[in-house]
Design a protein around this motif. Structure first.
Motif, short mmCIF file in Angstrom:
data_model
loop_
_atom_site.label_atom_id
_atom_site.label_comp_id
_atom_site.label_asym_id
_atom_site.label_seq_id
_atom_site.Cartn_x
_atom_site.Cartn_y
_atom_site.Cartn_z
N GLU A 195 34.41 43.53 26.47
CA GLU A 195 34.90 42.81 27.63
C GLU A 195 33.75 42.11 28.33
OE1 GLU A 195 37.54 44.94 30.15
OE2 GLU A 195 38.10 46.36 28.58
N GLU A 196 34.01 40.90 28.83
CA GLU A 196 33.00 40.11 29.48
C GLU A 196 32.86 40.50 30.95
OE1 GLU A 196 33.91 36.04 28.98
OE2 GLU A 196 33.65 36.05 26.80
N SER A 197 31.65 40.30 31.47
CA SER A 197 31.41 40.52 32.89
C SER A 197 31.86 39.28 33.66
CB SER A 197 29.93 40.78 33.15
OG SER A 197 29.49 41.91 32.43
N SER A 198 32.25 39.49 34.92
CA SER A 198 32.71 38.34 35.71
C SER A 198 32.44 38.57 37.19
CB SER A 198 34.20 38.09 35.49
OG SER A 198 34.97 39.19 35.94
N TRP A 199 32.19 37.46 37.90
CA TRP A 199 32.05 37.46 39.34
C TRP A 199 33.30 36.86 39.96
CZ3 TRP A 199 28.08 39.42 42.26
CH2 TRP A 199 26.92 39.80 41.55
N GLN A 254 39.81 37.11 55.80
CA GLN A 254 39.39 38.24 54.98
C GLN A 254 38.68 37.75 53.71
OE1 GLN A 254 43.10 40.38 54.47
NE2 GLN A 254 42.99 41.24 56.53
N PRO A 255 37.34 37.66 53.76
CA PRO A 255 36.56 37.23 52.60
C PRO A 255 36.31 38.39 51.63
CG PRO A 255 35.11 37.63 54.43
CD PRO A 255 36.50 37.88 54.95
N SER A 256 36.03 38.06 50.38
CA SER A 256 35.72 39.10 49.39
C SER A 256 34.81 38.54 48.32
CB SER A 256 37.00 39.63 48.74
OG SER A 256 37.69 38.59 48.06
N VAL A 257 33.94 39.41 47.80
CA VAL A 257 33.04 39.09 46.68
C VAL A 257 33.02 40.30 45.76
CG1 VAL A 257 30.70 38.50 45.97
CG2 VAL A 257 31.61 37.60 48.13
N SER A 258 33.07 40.09 44.45
CA SER A 258 33.11 41.23 43.53
C SER A 258 32.44 40.90 42.21
CB SER A 258 34.56 41.66 43.28
OG SER A 258 35.28 40.63 42.62
N PHE A 259 32.04 41.96 41.51
CA PHE A 259 31.50 41.84 40.16
C PHE A 259 32.16 42.92 39.31
CE2 PHE A 259 28.55 43.47 36.94
CZ PHE A 259 28.38 42.32 36.17
N PHE A 302 34.52 48.78 35.08
CA PHE A 302 33.76 49.02 36.30
C PHE A 302 33.81 47.80 37.22
CE2 PHE A 302 29.73 48.63 38.63
CZ PHE A 302 29.75 49.81 39.35
N LYS A 303 33.94 48.05 38.53
CA LYS A 303 33.96 46.96 39.51
C LYS A 303 33.23 47.39 40.77
CE LYS A 303 37.16 43.74 41.79
NZ LYS A 303 38.59 43.36 41.95
#
Length: 262
Positions: free
Chosen positions: A26-30, A54-59, A64-65
């Motif tokens: 599986e690929e990583s993503s932002w 409501q802002p959000s940022v994730s990896f 896993f997240k």
């Protein structure tokens, strides 16, 4: 404190050592986004007043997240929240840990942060979630004691006496003490239909506390019906719109909220 550290360590160990099934494939993503809601309703309670941004940022990588999520109200009655979270999903099981921050000095960990380990399991359209929010210190009264013991400041011109710790810190201390050493439990069952989602949640403490029930006994606190749709603006762009009707039988709160996602 030892009890809290053991809970945090257990959650982190579970997230770390759960086998990463097909993780390498599986690929990583932002990801980043912004939701704008007519009001911020969470687990049967309203935070702040007016529209909430409501802002959000994730990896994420594999199951896993890790991410950050926040909410800021646009009116003078502020509903400020900035959270850090991490979770791991394998099959239908998700194990998570969230750090809730509600303003003030971010470094004053005992007074302005709350931790919440959580478990969620989904089968087809049904999801069951359990979460336990608590202070990082078992001696929650420490924050209140620090306010009470702080030296006073005296204005030599007016004679006014104020505590060395600002009012916002005193408020945070009281909120901290309200959690006590046991924390607050929340459980939720949700079922998604083709065009709607039904939610039934129950909790104690902050979720059900009222003037007549200062302890906040465990009870139903979140009955919700939500839906969403895509509003087509152009041939290549659609705007996601969602809405919900929510009732908290314990506090008598009734809310209708609508939002868009960018």
């Amino acid at each position: 404190m030892k009890k809290s550290l053991m809970i945090i360590a257990s959650v982190l160990l579970l997230i770390t050592f759960i086998p990463k099934v097909n993780a390498q494939e599986e690929e990583s993503s932002w990801g980043a986004g912004l939701d704008i809601y007519s009001s911020y309703i969470w687990r049967g309670a309203k935070f702040g007043s007016g529209p909430a941004f409501q802002p959000s940022v994730s990896f994420s990588t594999g199951g896993f997240k890790i991410g950050a999520w926040g909410s800021v109200s646009s009116s003078t009655e502020e509903g400020f929240e900035m959270d850090l979270y991490t979770n791991y999903t394998v099959g239908g099981l998700t194990i998570g840990l969230t750090d809730y921050y509600f303003g003030g000095d971010w470094t004053e960990y005992k007074a302005v942060h709350n931790l919440e380990p959580s478990l969620s399991y989904g089968i087809s359209n049904f999801t069951l979630t359990a979460a336990y929010m608590f202070l990082p210190a078992t001696d929650a009264q420490d924050a209140t004691s620090a306010v009470d013991a702080s030296p006073a400041k005296v204005n030599l011109t007016t004679g006014e006496i104020t505590p060395a710790i600002e009012a916002v810190d005193a408020i945070k201390a009281v909120e901290a003490a309200n959690f006590g050493s046991s924390g607050d439990l929340y459980v939720e069952a949700a079922y998604s239909f083709s065009h709607a989602k039904l939610t039934l949640g129950a909790g104690n403490g902050q979720y059900t506390r009222t003037d007549s029930d200062s302890d906040g006994k465990f009870n139903i606190c979140n009955i919700g019906v939500g839906t969403s749709k895509e509003v087509k603006l152009t041939d290549s762009f659609s705007l996601p719109v969602s809405g919900a009707v929510i009732l908290n039988p314990s506090t008598g709160g009734f809310f209708i909220t609508v939002g868009i996602s960018l």
